[in-house]
Design a protein around this motif. Sequence first.
Motif, PDB file in Angstrom:
ATOM      1  N   GLU A 158      14.113 -31.359  23.078  1.00  0.00           N
ATOM      2  CA  GLU A 158      14.253 -29.685  23.360  1.00  0.00           C
ATOM      3  C   GLU A 158      13.693 -29.457  24.571  1.00  0.00           C
ATOM      4  O   GLU A 158      14.380 -28.693  25.371  1.00  0.00           O
ATOM      5  CB  GLU A 158      13.649 -29.015  22.261  1.00  0.00           C
ATOM      6  N   GLN A 159      12.671 -30.413  25.335  1.00  0.00           N
ATOM      7  CA  GLN A 159      12.054 -30.173  26.425  1.00  0.00           C
ATOM      8  C   GLN A 159      13.060 -30.696  27.381  1.00  0.00           C
ATOM      9  O   GLN A 159      13.246 -30.083  28.542  1.00  0.00           O
ATOM     10  CB  GLN A 159      10.730 -30.965  26.560  1.00  0.00           C
ATOM     11  N   VAL A 160      13.931 -31.673  27.139  1.00  0.00           N
ATOM     12  CA  VAL A 160      15.141 -32.155  27.887  1.00  0.00           C
ATOM     13  C   VAL A 160      16.167 -31.099  28.182  1.00  0.00           C
ATOM     14  O   VAL A 160      16.426 -30.901  29.262  1.00  0.00           O
ATOM     15  CB  VAL A 160      15.721 -33.379  27.391  1.00  0.00           C
ATOM     16  N   ALA A 161      16.441 -30.257  27.253  1.00  0.00           N
ATOM     17  CA  ALA A 161      17.558 -29.388  26.989  1.00  0.00           C
ATOM     18  C   ALA A 161      17.168 -28.206  28.076  1.00  0.00           C
ATOM     19  O   ALA A 161      17.635 -27.695  28.657  1.00  0.00           O
ATOM     20  CB  ALA A 161      17.968 -28.992  25.680  1.00  0.00           C
ATOM     21  N   MET A 162      15.742 -27.844  27.849  1.00  0.00           N
ATOM     22  CA  MET A 162      15.167 -26.794  28.766  1.00  0.00           C
ATOM     23  C   MET A 162      15.259 -27.103  30.186  1.00  0.00           C
ATOM     24  O   MET A 162      15.375 -26.162  31.047  1.00  0.00           O
ATOM     25  CB  MET A 162      13.821 -26.436  28.394  1.00  0.00           C
ATOM     26  N   LYS A 163      15.450 -28.339  30.629  1.00  0.00           N
ATOM     27  CA  LYS A 163      15.338 -28.640  32.211  1.00  0.00           C
ATOM     28  C   LYS A 163      16.794 -28.410  32.390  1.00  0.00           C
ATOM     29  O   LYS A 163      16.910 -28.114  33.636  1.00  0.00           O
ATOM     30  CB  LYS A 163      15.124 -30.236  32.353  1.00  0.00           C
ATOM     31  N   PHE A 164      17.696 -28.293  31.785  1.00  0.00           N
ATOM     32  CA  PHE A 164      19.345 -28.113  31.990  1.00  0.00           C
ATOM     33  C   PHE A 164      19.428 -26.646  32.389  1.00  0.00           C
ATOM     34  O   PHE A 164      19.875 -26.180  33.162  1.00  0.00           O
ATOM     35  CB  PHE A 164      20.212 -28.471  30.762  1.00  0.00           C
ATOM     36  N   SER A 165      18.511 -25.643  31.468  1.00  0.00           N
ATOM     37  CA  SER A 165      18.547 -24.491  31.653  1.00  0.00           C
ATOM     38  C   SER A 165      17.852 -23.927  32.988  1.00  0.00           C
ATOM     39  O   SER A 165      18.134 -22.902  33.455  1.00  0.00           O
ATOM     40  CB  SER A 165      17.851 -23.782  30.584  1.00  0.00           C
ATOM     41  N   LYS A 166      16.792 -24.643  33.263  1.00  0.00           N
ATOM     42  CA  LYS A 166      15.961 -24.378  34.323  1.00  0.00           C
ATOM     43  C   LYS A 166      16.331 -24.810  35.633  1.00  0.00           C
ATOM     44  O   LYS A 166      16.353 -23.926  36.775  1.00  0.00           O
ATOM     45  CB  LYS A 166      14.568 -24.994  34.441  1.00  0.00           C
ATOM     46  N   TYR A 167      17.064 -25.904  35.773  1.00  0.00           N
ATOM     47  CA  TYR A 167      17.550 -26.498  37.257  1.00  0.00           C
ATOM     48  C   TYR A 167      19.071 -26.432  37.231  1.00  0.00           C
ATOM     49  O   TYR A 167      19.700 -26.888  38.226  1.00  0.00           O
ATOM     50  CB  TYR A 167      17.143 -27.827  37.186  1.00  0.00           C
ATOM     51  N   ASP A 168      19.926 -25.878  36.108  1.00  0.00           N
ATOM     52  CA  ASP A 168      21.425 -25.972  36.059  1.00  0.00           C
ATOM     53  C   ASP A 168      22.050 -27.274  36.311  1.00  0.00           C
ATOM     54  O   ASP A 168      22.969 -27.448  37.099  1.00  0.00           O
ATOM     55  CB  ASP A 168      21.955 -24.961  37.186  1.00  0.00           C
ATOM     56  N   PHE A 169      21.596 -28.241  35.659  1.00  0.00           N
ATOM     57  CA  PHE A 169      21.983 -29.531  35.884  1.00  0.00           C
ATOM     58  C   PHE A 169      23.498 -29.685  34.779  1.00  0.00           C
ATOM     59  O   PHE A 169      23.724 -28.932  33.906  1.00  0.00           O
ATOM     60  CB  PHE A 169      21.093 -30.488  35.203  1.00  0.00           C
ATOM     61  N   LEU A 170      24.236 -30.501  35.569  1.00  0.00           N
ATOM     62  CA  LEU A 170      25.311 -31.099  34.715  1.00  0.00           C
ATOM     63  C   LEU A 170      24.920 -32.257  33.957  1.00  0.00           C
ATOM     64  O   LEU A 170      25.545 -32.863  32.842  1.00  0.00           O
ATOM     65  CB  LEU A 170      26.422 -31.310  35.590  1.00  0.00           C
ATOM     66  N   ALA A 171      23.896 -33.134  34.637  1.00  0.00           N
ATOM     67  CA  ALA A 171      23.704 -34.336  33.834  1.00  0.00           C
ATOM     68  C   ALA A 171      22.046 -34.478  34.228  1.00  0.00           C
ATOM     69  O   ALA A 171      21.839 -34.291  35.311  1.00  0.00           O
ATOM     70  CB  ALA A 171      24.510 -35.405  34.161  1.00  0.00           C
ATOM     71  N   LEU A 172      21.288 -35.364  33.384  1.00  0.00           N
ATOM     72  CA  LEU A 172      20.108 -35.377  33.827  1.00  0.00           C
ATOM     73  C   LEU A 172      19.789 -36.984  33.521  1.00  0.00           C
ATOM     74  O   LEU A 172      19.907 -37.556  32.365  1.00  0.00           O
ATOM     75  CB  LEU A 172      19.200 -34.506  32.862  1.00  0.00           C
ATOM     76  N   PRO A 173      19.239 -37.743  34.454  1.00  0.00           N
ATOM     77  CA  PRO A 173      18.923 -39.142  34.165  1.00  0.00           C
ATOM     78  C   PRO A 173      17.637 -39.461  33.266  1.00  0.00           C
ATOM     79  O   PRO A 173      16.720 -38.847  33.370  1.00  0.00           O
ATOM     80  CB  PRO A 173      18.596 -39.816  35.632  1.00  0.00           C
ATOM     81  N   VAL A 174      17.740 -40.356  32.442  1.00  0.00           N
ATOM     82  CA  VAL A 174      16.777 -40.812  31.523  1.00  0.00           C
ATOM     83  C   VAL A 174      16.136 -42.108  31.826  1.00  0.00           C
ATOM     84  O   VAL A 174      17.057 -43.325  32.147  1.00  0.00           O
ATOM     85  CB  VAL A 174      17.101 -40.990  30.058  1.00  0.00           C
ATOM     86  N   VAL A 175      14.647 -42.324  32.112  1.00  0.00           N
ATOM     87  CA  VAL A 175      14.343 -43.540  32.557  1.00  0.00           C
ATOM     88  C   VAL A 175      13.182 -44.074  31.740  1.00  0.00           C
ATOM     89  O   VAL A 175      12.711 -43.366  30.761  1.00  0.00           O
ATOM     90  CB  VAL A 175      13.457 -43.298  34.037  1.00  0.00           C
ATOM     91  N   ASP A 176      13.084 -45.327  31.624  1.00  0.00           N
ATOM     92  CA  ASP A 176      12.071 -46.007  30.732  1.00  0.00           C
ATOM     93  C   ASP A 176      10.683 -45.938  31.335  1.00  0.00           C
ATOM     94  O   ASP A 176      10.523 -45.142  32.449  1.00  0.00           O
ATOM     95  CB  ASP A 176      12.430 -47.388  30.511  1.00  0.00           C
ATOM     96  N   LYS A 177       9.635 -46.648  30.900  1.00  0.00           N
ATOM     97  CA  LYS A 177       8.268 -46.383  31.331  1.00  0.00           C
ATOM     98  C   LYS A 177       7.986 -46.955  33.023  1.00  0.00           C
ATOM     99  O   LYS A 177       7.398 -46.747  33.702  1.00  0.00           O
ATOM    100  CB  LYS A 177       7.267 -47.221  30.399  1.00  0.00           C
ATOM    101  N   GLU A 178       8.982 -48.063  33.112  1.00  0.00           N
ATOM    102  CA  GLU A 178       9.013 -48.590  34.410  1.00  0.00           C
ATOM    103  C   GLU A 178       9.774 -47.944  35.525  1.00  0.00           C
ATOM    104  O   GLU A 178      10.095 -48.425  36.398  1.00  0.00           O
ATOM    105  CB  GLU A 178       9.504 -50.104  34.270  1.00  0.00           C
ATOM    106  N   GLY A 179      10.465 -46.717  35.148  1.00  0.00           N
ATOM    107  CA  GLY A 179      11.118 -46.143  35.962  1.00  0.00           C
ATOM    108  C   GLY A 179      12.563 -46.708  36.179  1.00  0.00           C
ATOM    109  O   GLY A 179      13.466 -46.135  37.193  1.00  0.00           O
ATOM    110  N   CYS A 180      12.971 -47.451  35.236  1.00  0.00           N
ATOM    111  CA  CYS A 180      14.347 -47.950  35.259  1.00  0.00           C
ATOM    112  C   CYS A 180      15.470 -47.030  34.592  1.00  0.00           C
ATOM    113  O   CYS A 180      15.174 -46.486  33.485  1.00  0.00           O
ATOM    114  CB  CYS A 180      14.415 -49.531  34.459  1.00  0.00           C
ATOM    115  N   LEU A 181      16.612 -46.830  35.054  1.00  0.00           N
ATOM    116  CA  LEU A 181      17.518 -45.787  34.837  1.00  0.00           C
ATOM    117  C   LEU A 181      18.143 -46.512  33.528  1.00  0.00           C
ATOM    118  O   LEU A 181      18.874 -47.847  33.668  1.00  0.00           O
ATOM    119  CB  LEU A 181      18.635 -45.785  35.542  1.00  0.00           C
ATOM    120  N   VAL A 182      18.068 -45.938  32.159  1.00  0.00           N
ATOM    121  CA  VAL A 182      18.471 -46.355  31.163  1.00  0.00           C
ATOM    122  C   VAL A 182      19.869 -45.710  30.562  1.00  0.00           C
ATOM    123  O   VAL A 182      20.582 -45.990  29.688  1.00  0.00           O
ATOM    124  CB  VAL A 182      17.671 -46.587  29.920  1.00  0.00           C
TER     125      VAL A 182
END
Length: 459
Positions: free
Chosen positions: A217-241
């Motif tokens: 739900e927090q991730v979805a709120m970022k779309f509303s706040k920043y008007d994204f089309l896609a949002l990258p998801v990273v792990d603890k090491e900052g790697c794109l997963v």
Amino acid sequence: MTEEMQKIYEALTEAFEGRKFADLRIKLLDMEPADIANYMEEELDEKEQLMFFRLLPKELASDVFIEIDSDTQEALIKAFTDKELKAVIDDMYLDDTVDIIDEMPANVVKRILKNSDPENRKQINELLEYPDDSAGSIMTTEYVSFSAKMTVDQAFDKIRRTGIDKETVYTCYVTDGKKRLIGVVTVKRMLLSEKDDLVENIMDTNVITASTLEDKEQVAMKFSKYDFLALPVVDKEGCLVGIVTVDDAVDVLQEEATEDIQKMAAILPTEKPYLKQSVWSIWKARIPWLLLLMVSATFTSMILSKYEAKLSMLASGAALYAFVPMLMDTAGNAGSQSSVTIVRSLALGDVEFKDIFKIIWKELRAAFFLSLTVAAVCFLKVYFIDRLYNHGVTITVAAIVSGVLMATIMMAKFVGCTLPLIAKKCKLDPAVVASPFITTIVDALSLIIYCSVSIALLG
């Protein structure tokens, strides 16, 4: 349904029943998958749905399958041959496959995984390991990534080679040799750059990301706040997963809003549409809260019983009893107004617990003017209208009822705005607290105030 859509559905039915399959395919190519899915569910029975689905053009089949409800999906999967099932699954994006698997029984899931490619099966199993409410559960691993040293021309070549299998190519990501996310670049930016420009020179390094275990739900709120089309998801090491796309974010927001509404109405949340729910499932969703509210109403009965003897001794005791339902209902409605406003603001991230004193101050000021208005109208109503049929009503009774009404509205507004904030601070769901508990608390306090004031002034 619009008149235009009704005509389209009638044309589909005519072509389908008349076995004019070539005409049917032409009509389907001009339609959106969601409309085709809706037609299948509303106009066709189970046997016809299977036949109709097999007539869908290949490029539409998977998109339509995603849009139909889980019961229809399950029925189709059971009727599919292994070859048909593999064709549908292979043409779907991984996050859509995972969403379908989440809603299927074990035997259907086993068959889906059996007919998936080994590489897809491995990625599906990885996505299934994430918690249901996390970003990892709604992300897809099908994205476009570049090396920082690529030229714009090389980047476009990679999009042409691999883009057909990716969920989106409009936003692309830049990673280093260890897959750590270092930047993001859009197709628009590359189109406006020179072919020999390096990606590292045109990428945006200020990248907003989500972690794999972050609440969806927090991730979805970022779309509303920043008007994204896609949002990258990273792990603890900052790697794109993976990435979360806007369509999945919209689904999450819709699900969460529906869930909050159901909880505030004292119903256990369910994902099934109303017409798809059985009477038994409706009973199971509603009975726990009904029983709890019935038991909690015992408090109001105990309060009335405690004051009954003293009220009955008053000359206007019978008249005072007549206004108990009005006082409790008005207070309950006043509390609900505040609680719903705060619960929704919490969901949208507009307020936090640290804002509690600002919220109380604002609500109390609003409550004063609201209660003053309602109390004035109540006094006029009680004295000039209720007195016509309730002979125990005097100007003193009218003053007590309207004065207590003003106090209970103020109290209800205070309880309604603070309880959801306290629940959130205690890591409870504010939506659960909002309606049932606030109603019980407000009813009990309203009765105590009313009976105490009446006895003190008239006793």
